[in-house]
Design an enzyme around this catalytic site. Structure first.
Site, PDB file in Angstrom:
ATOM      1  N   TYR A 144     -67.627  12.245 -32.314  1.00 47.69           N
ATOM      2  CA  TYR A 144     -66.427  12.993 -31.918  1.00 47.69           C
ATOM      3  C   TYR A 144     -66.101  14.066 -32.944  1.00 47.69           C
ATOM      4  CZ  TYR A 144     -61.422  14.074 -31.799  1.00 47.69           C
ATOM      5  OH  TYR A 144     -60.216  14.736 -31.819  1.00 47.69           O
ATOM      6  N   HIS A 162     -66.413   3.616 -39.642  1.00 49.89           N
ATOM      7  CA  HIS A 162     -64.952   3.780 -39.542  1.00 49.89           C
ATOM      8  C   HIS A 162     -64.404   4.583 -40.734  1.00 49.89           C
ATOM      9  CE1 HIS A 162     -61.058   1.470 -38.271  1.00 49.89           C
ATOM     10  NE2 HIS A 162     -60.853   2.767 -38.380  1.00 49.89           N
ATOM     11  N   LYS A 170     -60.507  19.401 -16.173  1.00 51.76           N
ATOM     12  CA  LYS A 170     -61.579  18.764 -15.401  1.00 51.76           C
ATOM     13  C   LYS A 170     -61.132  17.445 -14.780  1.00 51.76           C
ATOM     14  CE  LYS A 170     -66.425  17.491 -16.209  1.00 51.76           C
ATOM     15  NZ  LYS A 170     -67.462  17.357 -17.246  1.00 51.76           N
ATOM     16  N   THR A 212     -59.070  18.991 -35.370  1.00 52.08           N
ATOM     17  CA  THR A 212     -58.544  17.709 -35.846  1.00 52.08           C
ATOM     18  C   THR A 212     -58.795  17.506 -37.336  1.00 52.08           C
ATOM     19  OG1 THR A 212     -58.963  15.317 -35.707  1.00 52.08           O
ATOM     20  CG2 THR A 212     -60.731  16.725 -34.997  1.00 52.08           C
ATOM     21  N   ASP A 213     -57.962  16.667 -37.959  1.00 47.47           N
ATOM     22  CA  ASP A 213     -58.189  16.311 -39.364  1.00 47.47           C
ATOM     23  C   ASP A 213     -59.508  15.553 -39.542  1.00 47.47           C
ATOM     24  OD1 ASP A 213     -57.464  13.873 -38.197  1.00 47.47           O
ATOM     25  OD2 ASP A 213     -55.858  13.423 -39.613  1.00 47.47           O
ATOM     26  N   GLU A 214     -60.055  15.023 -38.442  1.00 45.20           N
ATOM     27  CA  GLU A 214     -61.268  14.207 -38.571  1.00 45.20           C
ATOM     28  C   GLU A 214     -62.485  15.029 -38.978  1.00 45.20           C
ATOM     29  OE1 GLU A 214     -61.678  11.041 -35.741  1.00 45.20           O
ATOM     30  OE2 GLU A 214     -59.542  11.071 -35.289  1.00 45.20           O
ATOM     31  N   LYS A 227     -66.182  18.215 -32.718  1.00 48.12           N
ATOM     32  CA  LYS A 227     -64.996  19.051 -32.989  1.00 48.12           C
ATOM     33  C   LYS A 227     -65.295  20.067 -34.090  1.00 48.12           C
ATOM     34  CE  LYS A 227     -61.519  18.857 -31.391  1.00 48.12           C
ATOM     35  NZ  LYS A 227     -61.019  19.514 -30.134  1.00 48.12           N
ATOM     36  N   GLY A 250     -54.085  16.366 -20.297  1.00 44.56           N
ATOM     37  CA  GLY A 250     -54.229  15.253 -21.244  1.00 44.56           C
ATOM     38  C   GLY A 250     -52.937  15.008 -21.998  1.00 44.56           C
ATOM     39  N   PHE A 251     -53.038  14.237 -23.049  1.00 44.50           N
ATOM     40  CA  PHE A 251     -51.864  13.782 -23.808  1.00 44.50           C
ATOM     41  C   PHE A 251     -51.139  14.944 -24.494  1.00 44.50           C
ATOM     42  CE2 PHE A 251     -50.988  11.911 -28.236  1.00 44.50           C
ATOM     43  CZ  PHE A 251     -49.658  11.612 -27.958  1.00 44.50           C
ATOM     44  N   GLY A 256     -54.959  20.738 -20.233  1.00 39.87           N
ATOM     45  CA  GLY A 256     -53.500  20.588 -20.176  1.00 39.87           C
ATOM     46  C   GLY A 256     -53.013  19.381 -19.401  1.00 39.87           C
TER      47      GLY A 256
HETATM   48  P1  NAD Z   1     -56.924  13.679 -24.093  1.00 38.37           P
HETATM   49  O1  NAD Z   1     -58.215  12.938 -24.037  1.00 38.37           O
HETATM   50  O2  NAD Z   1     -55.656  12.962 -23.763  1.00 38.37           O
HETATM   51  O3  NAD Z   1     -56.987  14.961 -23.117  1.00 38.37           O
HETATM   52  C1  NAD Z   1     -58.110  15.765 -23.000  1.00 38.37           C
HETATM   53  C2  NAD Z   1     -57.954  16.569 -21.715  1.00 38.37           C
HETATM   54  O4  NAD Z   1     -59.082  17.470 -21.612  1.00 38.37           O
HETATM   55  C3  NAD Z   1     -57.960  15.722 -20.441  1.00 38.37           C
HETATM   56  O5  NAD Z   1     -56.944  16.173 -19.575  1.00 38.37           O
HETATM   57  C4  NAD Z   1     -59.331  15.981 -19.838  1.00 38.37           C
HETATM   58  O6  NAD Z   1     -59.378  15.855 -18.427  1.00 38.37           O
HETATM   59  C5  NAD Z   1     -59.584  17.410 -20.287  1.00 38.37           C
HETATM   60  N1  NAD Z   1     -61.005  17.774 -20.339  1.00 38.37           N
HETATM   61  C6  NAD Z   1     -62.020  17.073 -20.914  1.00 38.37           C
HETATM   62  N2  NAD Z   1     -63.187  17.733 -20.753  1.00 38.37           N
HETATM   63  C7  NAD Z   1     -62.891  18.885 -20.088  1.00 38.37           C
HETATM   64  C8  NAD Z   1     -63.665  19.991 -19.641  1.00 38.37           C
HETATM   65  N3  NAD Z   1     -64.991  20.032 -19.851  1.00 38.37           N
HETATM   66  N4  NAD Z   1     -63.041  21.009 -19.014  1.00 38.37           N
HETATM   67  C9  NAD Z   1     -61.683  20.962 -18.784  1.00 38.37           C
HETATM   68  N5  NAD Z   1     -60.922  19.938 -19.169  1.00 38.37           N
HETATM   69  C10 NAD Z   1     -61.511  18.906 -19.819  1.00 38.37           C
HETATM   70  O7  NAD Z   1     -56.860  14.314 -25.554  1.00 38.37           O
HETATM   71  P2  NAD Z   1     -55.609  14.604 -26.495  1.00 38.37           P
HETATM   72  O8  NAD Z   1     -55.352  13.409 -27.320  1.00 38.37           O
HETATM   73  O9  NAD Z   1     -54.531  15.211 -25.693  1.00 38.37           O
HETATM   74  O10 NAD Z   1     -56.244  15.707 -27.452  1.00 38.37           O
HETATM   75  C11 NAD Z   1     -56.174  17.099 -27.106  1.00 38.37           C
HETATM   76  C12 NAD Z   1     -56.898  17.896 -28.154  1.00 38.37           C
HETATM   77  O11 NAD Z   1     -56.310  17.639 -29.438  1.00 38.37           O
HETATM   78  C13 NAD Z   1     -58.381  17.542 -28.295  1.00 38.37           C
HETATM   79  O12 NAD Z   1     -59.089  18.719 -28.513  1.00 38.37           O
HETATM   80  C14 NAD Z   1     -58.415  16.636 -29.526  1.00 38.37           C
HETATM   81  O13 NAD Z   1     -59.674  16.728 -30.173  1.00 38.37           O
HETATM   82  C15 NAD Z   1     -57.313  17.237 -30.355  1.00 38.37           C
HETATM   83  N6  NAD Z   1     -56.653  16.319 -31.287  1.00 38.37           N
HETATM   84  C16 NAD Z   1     -56.170  15.116 -30.859  1.00 38.37           C
HETATM   85  C17 NAD Z   1     -55.509  14.280 -31.756  1.00 38.37           C
HETATM   86  C18 NAD Z   1     -54.961  12.941 -31.305  1.00 38.37           C
HETATM   87  O14 NAD Z   1     -54.531  12.141 -32.154  1.00 38.37           O
HETATM   88  N7  NAD Z   1     -54.892  12.651 -30.011  1.00 38.37           N
HETATM   89  C19 NAD Z   1     -55.349  14.652 -33.089  1.00 38.37           C
HETATM   90  C20 NAD Z   1     -55.858  15.918 -33.502  1.00 38.37           C
HETATM   91  C21 NAD Z   1     -56.490  16.736 -32.586  1.00 38.37           C
HETATM   92  P1  TYD Z   2     -57.483   5.746 -32.706  1.00 41.35           P
HETATM   93  O1  TYD Z   2     -56.154   5.687 -32.024  1.00 41.35           O
HETATM   94  O2  TYD Z   2     -58.713   5.477 -31.898  1.00 41.35           O
HETATM   95  O3  TYD Z   2     -57.553   7.163 -33.443  1.00 41.35           O
HETATM   96  P2  TYD Z   2     -58.664   7.712 -34.511  1.00 41.35           P
HETATM   97  O4  TYD Z   2     -59.864   6.854 -34.449  1.00 41.35           O
HETATM   98  O5  TYD Z   2     -58.904   9.074 -33.972  1.00 41.35           O
HETATM   99  O6  TYD Z   2     -57.964   7.687 -35.832  1.00 41.35           O
HETATM  100  O7  TYD Z   2     -57.469   4.707 -33.908  1.00 41.35           O
HETATM  101  C1  TYD Z   2     -56.488   4.772 -34.916  1.00 41.35           C
HETATM  102  C2  TYD Z   2     -56.824   3.709 -35.927  1.00 41.35           C
HETATM  103  O8  TYD Z   2     -56.691   2.421 -35.310  1.00 41.35           O
HETATM  104  C3  TYD Z   2     -58.257   3.784 -36.430  1.00 41.35           C
HETATM  105  O9  TYD Z   2     -58.285   3.411 -37.813  1.00 41.35           O
HETATM  106  C4  TYD Z   2     -58.983   2.737 -35.605  1.00 41.35           C
HETATM  107  C5  TYD Z   2     -57.908   1.687 -35.366  1.00 41.35           C
HETATM  108  N1  TYD Z   2     -58.055   0.925 -34.090  1.00 41.35           N
HETATM  109  C6  TYD Z   2     -58.093  -0.471 -34.119  1.00 41.35           C
HETATM  110  O10 TYD Z   2     -58.002  -1.124 -35.177  1.00 41.35           O
HETATM  111  N2  TYD Z   2     -58.252  -1.134 -32.921  1.00 41.35           N
HETATM  112  C7  TYD Z   2     -58.370  -0.474 -31.742  1.00 41.35           C
HETATM  113  O11 TYD Z   2     -58.534  -1.136 -30.683  1.00 41.35           O
HETATM  114  C8  TYD Z   2     -58.293   0.970 -31.739  1.00 41.35           C
HETATM  115  C9  TYD Z   2     -58.408   1.739 -30.438  1.00 41.35           C
HETATM  116  C10 TYD Z   2     -58.131   1.613 -32.933  1.00 41.35           C
END
Ligand code: NAD
Ligand code: TYD
Length: 370
Positions: A178, A304, A51, A154-156, A182, A27-28, A25
């Site tokens: 990654y 990629h 963490k 995630t969609d990934e 997931k 994180g982003f 909680g």
């Molecule tokens: P983030 O990297 O900003 O945050 C992750 C958080 O998890 C951090 O606060 C970190 O300290 C904590 N963390 C990591 N390992 C831990 C552990 N072992 N125990 C407790 N806390 C731990 O990530 P985000 O972008 O906020 O993504 C959150 C979730 O959403 C993730 O599961 C990610 O896979 C998923 N997700 C992200 C996106 C995206 O575009 N950012 C899209 C789809 C799904």
């Molecule tokens: P990213 O934000 O890392 O998300 P994801 O890999 O989970 O989709 O990247 C989004 C897109 O942007 C992906 O196609 C990779 C590209 N990218 C760049 O071209 N340059 C960069 O420096 C980064 C971080 C991402």
């Protein structure tokens, strides 16, 4: 900006006023979820277990401290989801667990995958075991009801999708460490639903953007580099497509599925903007009033994924609606980074420089005009 579009928790909602354990909680997306749920002022209490890795940031939760009622319903615990001793006592007190914790950056998973597996697989396993134990206690009458676990995926996990839109029943074909971690985590969660009847729901969200995103990711990296007049490292031809989802909508959809999703089910959470990276970069530069000449074409990310695209009909059928359109959401996000330099300058310090050097120095040295 609306909070949790499509959601108006009714008096019969079993989670209103309850105690949620939000892992990851700080994180982003997790911190947006926590801020938005507490801002509903419906009595919900939240414990965050995080963490505080390089991506975890207490500053993301700082706005909570500014409101006495929200602060009174919030607790932060530093700890690891892969440690049963950290997890079990907190799950024992929780009505639901929402697991955001993960290593979340594809590029880091290419260089150092181990932490992705520890948190994404072992960590999820530890959470599932704790939830299962609490379900047994509920069955024995030692607690009111079993906790639900929402696993944020995630969609990934679908891999690169050349055409069409991924549906929840499609085969998983992750292509980065990654995405593989997931996929492993959510498959384990589903196995507990099938084998043990554990109450699990899973969301698969698309690329998320908004305030408080770590500047390692595309949009905040390019915005903050552009503010400083630094080069923007665009991988390969920059025509890879992502479907962008605002963080408030992603957090809202997660809350919606937590409340309304069917046990054992998976829900895609699409965005509203399927765009090639070049187009996203063009728009953010326009908003900043910065020139395209900052963009550098650099060596591509290995493996990629070319395109992600989700079919969102299952979640729409459940009644969820998106609230933030990409154009206004991106403008507001760019403005947020422009107005919150102290937040991102603190993140882009310390270990950041070693990361940036490792990931980009060679790429930028061999780069050509975007
Ligand atoms: P983030 O990297 O900003 O945050 C992750 C958080 O998890 C951090 O606060 C970190 O300290 C904590 N963390 C990591 N390992 C831990 C552990 N072992 N125990 C407790 N806390 C731990 O990530 P985000 O972008 O906020 O993504 C959150 C979730 O959403 C993730 O599961 C990610 O896979 C998923 N997700 C992200 C996106 C995206 O575009 N950012 C899209 C789809 C799904
Ligand atoms: P990213 O934000 O890392 O998300 P994801 O890999 O989970 O989709 O990247 C989004 C897109 O942007 C992906 O196609 C990779 C590209 N990218 C760049 O071209 N340059 C960069 O420096 C980064 C971080 C991402």
């Amino acid at each position: 900006m609306t909070r949790f579009a499509g959601e108006s928790p009714g008096a019969t909602d079993p989670l209103v006023g309850r105690h949620l354990l939000v892992t990851g909680g700080a994180g982003f997306i997790g911190s947006a979820y926590v801020r938005n749920v507490l801002a509903r002022h419906d009595g919900t209490r939240i414990t965050v277990l995080d963490k505080l890795t390089y991506a975890g940031n207490r500053a993301n939760l700082a706005p909570i401290g500014a409101n006495v009622d929200e602060a009174a319903r919030f607790r932060f615990v530093e700890g690891d989801i892969a440690e049963p001793g950290d997890v079990e006592p907190l799950v024992a007190e929780a009505d639901a667990v929402i697991n955001f914790a993960a290593e979340s950056h594809v590029d880091r998973s290419i260089l150092d995958p181990e932490a992705f597996l520890r948190t994404g697989v072992i960590g999820v396993h530890v959470l599932l075991e704790a939830v299962r134990r609490e379900a047994s206690r509920a069955e024995a009458g030692d607690r009111e009801r079993a906790p639900r676990l929402l696993q944020v995926s995630t969609d990934e996990v679908y891999g690169s999708v050349a055409e069409g839109y991924s549906k929840e029943a499609d085969a998983l074909a992750p292509r980065s460490p990654y995405a593989a971690a997931k996929a492993a985590g959510e498959l384990l969660a589903r196995s507990y639903a099938v084998t043990h009847g554990t109450d699990v729901v899973i969301t698969r969200g698309s690329n998320t953007y908004g305030p408080y995103q770590h500047p390692e990711k595309l949009i905040p990296l390019f915005v903050t580099n552009a503010i400083d007049g630094q080069p923007l490292p665009l991988y390969g031809d920059g025509l890879q497509e992502r479907d962008w989802l605002h963080v408030d909508d992603h957090a809202g959809a997660i809350d919606f599925v937590l409340r309304h999703g069917a046990a054992g089910e998976v829900y895609n959470v699409p965005g509203d903007a399927q765009l090639p990276n070049r187009e996203v970069v063009r728009r953010l530069l326009d908003r900043l009033g910065k020139p395209w000449s900052l963009v550098r074409t650099v060596a591509d990310r290995p493996g990629h994924d070319r395109r992600y695209a989700l079919d969102g009909s299952r979640l729409a059928g459940l009644g969820w609606r998106r609230g933030v359109a990409f154009d206004s959401g991106l403008d507001a996000t760019v403005d947020w980074y422009r107005d919150n330099e102290s937040w991102w300058r603190a993140v882009r310090s310390g270990d950041w420089h070693a990361w940036y050097e490792r990931q980009y120095a060679e790429r930028l040295a061999g780069s050509v005009e975007g």
